[in-house]
Write a protein that holds these residues in place. Structure first.
Motif, PDB file in Angstrom:
ATOM      1  N   ASN A 110       7.253   8.713  -3.745  1.00  0.00           N
ATOM      2  CA  ASN A 110       6.355   8.702  -2.588  1.00  0.00           C
ATOM      3  C   ASN A 110       5.554   7.412  -2.489  1.00  0.00           C
ATOM      4  O   ASN A 110       5.376   6.861  -1.399  1.00  0.00           O
ATOM      5  N   ARG A 111       5.073   6.915  -3.621  1.00  0.00           N
ATOM      6  CA  ARG A 111       4.284   5.680  -3.590  1.00  0.00           C
ATOM      7  C   ARG A 111       5.150   4.474  -3.236  1.00  0.00           C
ATOM      8  O   ARG A 111       4.684   3.542  -2.570  1.00  0.00           O
ATOM      9  N   LEU A 112       6.403   4.481  -3.654  1.00  0.00           N
ATOM     10  CA  LEU A 112       7.300   3.371  -3.336  1.00  0.00           C
ATOM     11  C   LEU A 112       7.829   3.465  -1.903  1.00  0.00           C
ATOM     12  O   LEU A 112       8.013   2.440  -1.237  1.00  0.00           O
ATOM     13  N   MET A 113       8.042   4.662  -1.410  1.00  0.00           N
ATOM     14  CA  MET A 113       8.500   4.840  -0.033  1.00  0.00           C
ATOM     15  C   MET A 113       7.413   4.462   0.968  1.00  0.00           C
ATOM     16  O   MET A 113       7.688   3.909   2.036  1.00  0.00           O
ATOM     17  N   PHE A 114       6.159   4.782   0.615  1.00  0.00           N
ATOM     18  CA  PHE A 114       5.013   4.484   1.477  1.00  0.00           C
ATOM     19  C   PHE A 114       4.022   3.664   0.658  1.00  0.00           C
ATOM     20  O   PHE A 114       3.026   4.195   0.154  1.00  0.00           O
ATOM     21  N   HIS A 138       1.393   1.965   0.639  1.00  0.00           N
ATOM     22  CA  HIS A 138       0.080   1.600   1.157  1.00  0.00           C
ATOM     23  C   HIS A 138      -0.845   1.221  -0.003  1.00  0.00           C
ATOM     24  O   HIS A 138      -1.047   2.011  -0.934  1.00  0.00           O
ATOM     25  N   CYS A 139      -1.381   0.010   0.023  1.00  0.00           N
ATOM     26  CA  CYS A 139      -2.292  -0.485  -1.015  1.00  0.00           C
ATOM     27  C   CYS A 139      -1.647  -0.442  -2.408  1.00  0.00           C
ATOM     28  O   CYS A 139      -2.346  -0.247  -3.413  1.00  0.00           O
ATOM     29  N   LEU A 140      -0.355  -0.634  -2.481  1.00  0.00           N
ATOM     30  CA  LEU A 140       0.360  -0.613  -3.763  1.00  0.00           C
ATOM     31  C   LEU A 140       0.402  -2.018  -4.351  1.00  0.00           C
ATOM     32  O   LEU A 140       0.926  -2.942  -3.723  1.00  0.00           O
ATOM     33  N   THR A 141      -0.138  -2.181  -5.548  1.00  0.00           N
ATOM     34  CA  THR A 141      -0.139  -3.501  -6.192  1.00  0.00           C
ATOM     35  C   THR A 141       1.229  -3.783  -6.799  1.00  0.00           C
ATOM     36  O   THR A 141       2.038  -2.871  -7.034  1.00  0.00           O
ATOM     37  N   ALA A 142       1.484  -5.038  -7.083  1.00  0.00           N
ATOM     38  CA  ALA A 142       2.758  -5.433  -7.678  1.00  0.00           C
ATOM     39  C   ALA A 142       2.958  -4.795  -9.044  1.00  0.00           C
ATOM     40  O   ALA A 142       4.063  -4.351  -9.390  1.00  0.00           O
ATOM     41  N   SER A 143       1.892  -4.721  -9.836  1.00  0.00           N
ATOM     42  CA  SER A 143       2.014  -4.144 -11.181  1.00  0.00           C
ATOM     43  C   SER A 143       2.312  -2.646 -11.108  1.00  0.00           C
ATOM     44  O   SER A 143       3.108  -2.122 -11.901  1.00  0.00           O
TER      45      SER A 143
END
Length: 305
Positions: A207-211, A213-218
């Motif tokens: 879910n975090r990779l599909m969307f 939003h505000c996802l840091t590179a690390s």
């Protein structure tokens, strides 16, 4: 007063719904009743009804105590950021809530924490925002895992010790100042890896990779490392979830490790194809067969003379 199956009274210039009469499986609460904006759901307004899905209006400002008490079939809830005051125990007796759709303003603030802290089961939150063209788009999809309290009596002193199990409470603490703090949310994944099974942790990562939003590179690297390290198990767990399965295959199916070896072995590919056939999933089976041909093409026999 009663209108369209809603019993209401006038309160502070708005309509306060005191009881919903036979709402059915899906209930759309109107913006207005009796010419007044619907601003409140009174205590126990939906209590003991058979609703499965509820759409709350943008005009709503308050939900009273035990608003959905013992709504045993309630599965999905839609609400707006304008709903800011939530009474205690609104989901007491609700054991099947799995989806929340929140319609946000640009500041992304809402009463979401008040909702999810009332739900101890696993729940997925879809954050929606205007797309600037009269519609909406989903900017994030996050899971708040299950958690539960346990009290143990220590004899003979009869003292009680309390402990909380599951990573769910840690995730709920990531809503600060009425906003999801995504950097904190992503850091809690460490505990999800330890405490939960692969399928549950993978759902959060997907879910975090599909969307993103505000996802840091690390954080992105950490989620991808987890999916690739458990790719076979992740795909098995998502065979019947077409959206997630297709996304993972398209993004990571052909990835190779540092030795240029596919993360999915030929045996694992055969295993996935067999399982998809057992589940009678022709589209998924076809996708896997195509992927196997790309990863492990048939080698032509060589003859020496």
């Amino acid at each position: 007063m009663i209108e369209n199956g809603f019993e209401f009274v006038e309160k502070n210039g708005g309509a306060s719904i005191i009881r919903v009469l036979d709402p059915g499986a899906v209930c759309v609460v109107p913006d207005t009743l009796g010419g007044l904006p619907v601003t409140e759901l009174a205590d126990r307004a939906f209590a003991r009804t058979d609703i499965r899905e509820v759409y709350l209006p943008k005009t709503l400002r308050r939900i009273g105590r035990y608003g959905f008490y013992n709504c045993e079939k309630l599965h999905t809830l839609h609400f707006y950021a304008e709903t800011r005051e939530i009474g205690g125990g609104i989901f007491n007796g609700c054991r099947k809530i799995r989806e929340i759709y929140i319609h946000l303003d640009t500041d992304e603030k809402s009463a979401l924490r008040d909702f999810v802290t009332e739900i101890t089961d696993r729940v997925t939150v879809h954050s929606m925002i205007s797309d600037g063209q009269g519609g909406e788009k989903e900017i994030s999809r996050v899971v708040f895992p299950e958690f539960y309290d346990e009290s143990i009596e220590n004899s003979p002193a009869r003292n009680l010790s309390f402990s909380i199990h599951g990573s769910g409470q840690k995730y709920r603490y990531c809503i600060i100042d009425k906003k999801i703090q995504y950097d904190k949310y992503d850091k809690v994944f460490f505990w999800e890896e330890i405490e939960e099974k692969v399928s549950d942790a993978a759902e959060i990562a997907i879910n975090r990779l599909m969307f993103p939003h505000c996802l840091t590179a690390s954080a992105k690297d950490k989620y991808e490392e987890y999916l690739l390290g458990n790719l076979h198990k992740v795909l098995l767990a998502n065979l019947t979830n077409g959206e997630n399965f297709r996304w993972v295959v398209n993004q990571y199916g052909e990835r190779r490790n540092e030795q240029a070896t596919p993360y999915l072995t030929e045996q694992q590919m055969d295993d996935l194809i067999t399982e998809s056939s057992k589940h009678k999933l022709p589209e998924i089976s076809g996708m896997l067969l195509d992927l196997k041909r790309r990863l492990y093409p048939n080698k032509k026999k060589k003859f020496e003379f």
